[in-house]
Each structure stands twice: as structure tokens, then as C-alpha cells.
Design an enzyme around this catalytic site. Structure first.
Site, mmCIF file in Angstrom:
data_model
loop_
_atom_site.group_PDB
_atom_site.id
_atom_site.type_symbol
_atom_site.label_atom_id
_atom_site.label_comp_id
_atom_site.label_asym_id
_atom_site.label_seq_id
_atom_site.Cartn_x
_atom_site.Cartn_y
_atom_site.Cartn_z
ATOM 1 N N PHE A 1 0.860 -1.186 0.000
ATOM 2 C CA PHE A 1 0.000 0.000 0.000
ATOM 3 C C PHE A 1 0.891 1.229 0.000
ATOM 4 O O PHE A 1 1.729 1.396 0.880
ATOM 5 C CB PHE A 1 -0.946 0.041 1.203
ATOM 6 C CG PHE A 1 -1.929 1.180 1.098
ATOM 7 C CD1 PHE A 1 -3.070 1.060 0.318
ATOM 8 C CD2 PHE A 1 -1.686 2.387 1.725
ATOM 9 C CE1 PHE A 1 -3.964 2.125 0.181
ATOM 10 C CE2 PHE A 1 -2.573 3.459 1.592
ATOM 11 C CZ PHE A 1 -3.716 3.325 0.811
ATOM 12 N N ASP B 1 9.209 2.604 1.856
ATOM 13 C CA ASP B 1 8.030 3.348 2.304
ATOM 14 C C ASP B 1 7.840 3.027 3.782
ATOM 15 O O ASP B 1 7.413 1.929 4.141
ATOM 16 C CB ASP B 1 6.815 2.924 1.464
ATOM 17 C CG ASP B 1 5.512 3.575 1.942
ATOM 18 O OD1 ASP B 1 5.494 4.156 3.047
ATOM 19 O OD2 ASP B 1 4.511 3.482 1.205
ATOM 20 N N LYS C 1 2.497 9.295 8.368
ATOM 21 C CA LYS C 1 1.571 9.062 9.496
ATOM 22 C C LYS C 1 2.015 9.626 10.861
ATOM 23 O O LYS C 1 1.459 10.592 11.338
ATOM 24 C CB LYS C 1 1.264 7.567 9.595
ATOM 25 C CG LYS C 1 0.430 7.086 8.403
ATOM 26 C CD LYS C 1 -0.102 5.690 8.606
ATOM 27 C CE LYS C 1 -1.226 5.356 7.644
ATOM 28 N NZ LYS C 1 -0.820 4.834 6.332
#
Ligand SMILES: *Cc1c(COP(=O)(O)O)cnc(C)c1O
Length: 399
Positions: A140, A225, A254
Site C-alpha cells: 500500500f 516506504d 503518518k
């Protein structure tokens, strides 16, 4: 005036684009530490943390103070000017990462877009056809068109074509398949250091070291990532430190500013040569409000004692999850993960467990249909873990 839960739900459902799957009929109002409270005052233990975002929990005094005082001084200014908050945040991340340059954006997807552009532009410096980007199935990387294409889950891409060209996919942890797809035309391999959204899959054995070696062999960049796995969640500041592999580019988002929107990519000085002034940019990215928040989070998480706490509480939590796996062997297929990015794969859909926990005042998450995912604030204590384990035990017993 505070409105009723019913009125807020009706308003949102009427006027907000209905894109979020499986929203709970709960209106959250405020939070403190690991607890959040809904509009009617019900308390929840929050082991979702805004999906790995509220790394310092809710209302962390130093973070609240930094945001409030920066807001009073100046919320935003253009990147045509410099700010100390931005310079400080870049200096800290560059020092911690061992990489050369930092760039701030506003989200994980945007950080990854920057990383993808960096890889393409760097590849083009040696060969205009050096543009292939290899990512993993089940990954993702975000919801913009390029990051959606990088995301190896076709259902997210449906109806969005034509997609950007030049992306190929391999199975995570399969080094032979990766080598079979690589060549001198590969400009980058982009992987989550630990797969999060795709079901909590950490790298096995020396996988990431072998990926690094293949990237070196083919002159491709290695992009990690760490939007979800970074910022101390794995037990080291960057998750790649846990596995002893340094990438050419790493992305964060995040947890980076503890809940204030931000994203970042860091790259080596060599990769940075692909950019000249005007080649990339952003209006909001790296503004003083977001960077003031990031500075507090970076300073707090990078303390050795803080990271030691993450490792210790992870071992405690993991032990308790393993205990539940042993108690419910028919129901629990596997417990896996690293640090405070933990997953419990069930043999049945996880929604019932999530809803049962919610009814008992505990917020957890389920991804890929049957993997319970735990991404709590990094400040949780043994008593928070005990609360969640008790709720989960009850939920599993009611299957
Ligand atoms: C959440 C996530 C993203 C996307 O971040 P947004 O801020 O939602 O754009 C990208 N990569 C990973 C690994 C993520 O977990």
C-alpha cells in the site's frame, strides 16, 4: 453548540462523499493519552491511533504546546521563505537517517509521489528508458494516481485507468522473482519495510539485504516506504535500522507530526542531484505548524529510552497475543509483526472481533478482511495492553 451524535451522523452521511468503507457509527470528540471519548462521553482505549498516526497518544503536552505556540507565531508561510521549524526538522531527520536531503509534503501518498519522481528523474540522468519501478503485491503506497499504481492491490486501481506506465509487481519476500524482473532499465524497487495495510507482513530473513544487493547490481534505487512502519514503530527510529539495510530514499508520514498532516521523503545527496530548483514543490508542505509538531515528535521518539520502551512493551503485547493464539488455535492462524505494528491473522473474518471490542470500549482494526491489526500509540503501558487483551479474549470467546 454541541450537536447530538445522531444529528452529526446524519449531516455527515448526507454531505460527505461516501468513500470510507466500514465507518463506525461513532462520533469521536476528544482524547487524552491512550484514551479517546465519543460525543456521548463513552471512553475507548485507542489501539488504532488514527491508523499509526497518534504516536504520542492524544493531548501529549509538549506536542500541544508546540502546536499552540507556533500557531500563535505563524501557521504558514510560503516555501519562498525559510523557517527555523523547517530547517530544524530537516536537520534532525537527515542526521537520524544517514541520508543527505529531506523534503516535506502533506501526506504519505505525496511523500511517495516525490520518491517516485526522484527515482524516475535519477534514472533518466543515465538512460531515458531507465524508468521501471518494481513494487510488491499486497503493498500500500497511497491513493494518488502514481501511488495507486505502485500499490500492488488491483481492486484499488479499478476504474482509474489509464494508469501511469512502468510499474511491475513481485511477491514480497520472494527474492528470485525480484531478480527475474530486474534489469538495467529498473530505476527503483519500492517496498514497505514492513507491509502494513496488506496484512502486517515483516520481511523474512535477509530479504531486505538481498534486495539492497540486487539494487546495487542493477544500479536501481532502493525506496523504503516507512509511512506506517517508521517513526519508532518497529522499535528503531527508522524501521530499516531494525533490518540493517539503508535505502537510497525513505518516506515518512503518518506518525511524523503526531497527527498534524505531514509527509516527507529523504534521499541521498547523490539522488538529490536529480533535482534542480523548480523541479518539485508544494504550497503547504513543510510549513512551520507541521514542522513544529514534527520537531517535538522526532525529539521524543529518537530518545534511546523511548525506543527501548517500544521494544519492551512490544514483547509484552506480543507475548499476550501469542497466549490468545494458543488459547484459540481454531480461530487464530498466526501472530506476526514487529514492534508496535502487530497483526493477528484469524481463520474467519475479523469484523466481529473489531465490533465486539468496540462495544467493550476498545478500538482495534482489521485489514485484508481477517487480519486484526494493532498500531497503538507508542506510549502504551502494560495496563493498556491488559485492557485490550481482555477485550480481545472476550471477543474471540464469542466467535
Ligand atoms: C497510509 C500509508 C500510505 C498513504 O498515506 P496517506 O497519508 O494516506 O496518503 C502510504 N504508504 C503506507 C505504507 C501507508 O501505510
Amino acid at each position: 453548540m454541541k450537536e447530538t451524535t445522531k444529528a452529526i451522523l446524519e449531516k455527515d452521511q448526507k454531505d460527505y462523499l461516501p468513500v470510507f468503507g466500514g465507518r463506525y457509527g461513532i462520533v469521536l470528540d476528544h482524547g487524552e493519552g491512550v484514551k479517546v471519548y465519543d460525543n456521548d462521553g463513552k471512553e475507548y482505549t485507542d489501539f488504532l491511533a488514527g491508523i499509526a498516526v497518534n504516536v504520542l497518544g492524544h493531548g501529549y503536552p509538549a506536542l500541544v504546546e508546540a502546536v499552540a505556540s507556533q500557531a500563535k507565531k505563524m501557521i504558514h508561510c510560503s516555501n519562498l521563505f525559510y523557517t527555523q521549524a523547517q530547517a530544524d526538522a530537516a536537520e534532525k531527520l537527515v542526521a537520524l537517517s544517514g541520508l543527505g536531503k529531506a523534503f516535506f509534503a502533506n501526506s504519505g501518498a505525496e511523500a511517495n509521489e516525490g520518491a517516485i519522481k526522484a527515482a524516475r528523474k535519477y534514472g533518466h540522468m543515465t538512460d531515458p528508458d531507465k524508468s521501471q519501478i518494481i513494487t510488491a503485491w499486497n503493498s500500500f503506497h497511497g491513493r494518488t494516481l502514481a501511488t495507486l499504481t505502485a500499490t500492488g492491490q488491483p481492486h484499488y486501481q479499478e476504474g482509474c485507468g489509464p494508469l501511469p506506465a512502468g510499474f511491475d509487481y513481485v511477491h514480497y519476500n520472494d527474492i528470485k522473482e525480484l531478480e527475474s524482473k530486474m534489469s538495467g532499465k529498473t530505476c527503483a524497487v519500492m517496498l514497505e519495510t514492513i507491509q502494513g495495510e496488506g496484512g502486517v507482513y515483516p520481511p523474512k530473513g535477509d530479504y531486505l539485504k538481498q534486495v539492497r544487493a540486487l539494487c546495487d547490481k542493477y544500479g536501481a534505487l532502493l525506496i523504503f516506504d516507512e509511512v506506517q512502519a517508521g517513526m519508532g514503530r518497529s522499535g528503531t527510529f527508522f524501521a530499516y535500522e531494525t533490518y540493517g539495510v539503508v535505502p537510497d530514499i525513505v518516506t515518512l508520514a503518518k506518525g511524523l507530526a503526531g497527527g498534524v498532516p505531514i509527509g516527507a521523503f529523504l534521499c541521498t545527496d547523490e539522488v538529490a542531484k536529480a533535482f534542480k530548483p523548480g523541479d518539485h514543490g508544494t504550497t503547504f508542505g513543510g510549513n512551520p505548524l507541521a514542522c513544529a509538531a514534527a520537531n517535538v515528535v522526532i525529539d521524543t521518539i529518537s530518545q534511546p529510552a523511548f525506543l527501548a520502551h517500544v521494544k519492551e512493551i512490544s514483547a509484552y503485547f506480543r507475548g499476550k497475543l501469542d497466549g490468545l493464539a494458543a488459547k484459540y488455535p481454531q480461530l487464530v492462524k498466526e501472530v506476526r509483526g514487529q514492534g508496535l505494528l502487530l497483526g493477528m491473522e484469524l481463520t474467519q473474518p475479523g469484523a466481529a472481533a473489531v465490533n465486539d471490542c468496540l462495544a467493550h470500549g476498545v478500538i482495534i482494526n482489521c485489514t485484508m478482511g481477517n487480519v486484526l491489526r494493532f498500531v497503538p500509540p507508542l506510549i502504551i503501558t502494560e495496563s493498556d495492553v491488559d485492557t485490550v487483551i481482555a477485550a480481545l479474549d472476550g471477543a474471540l470467546s464469542r466467535y
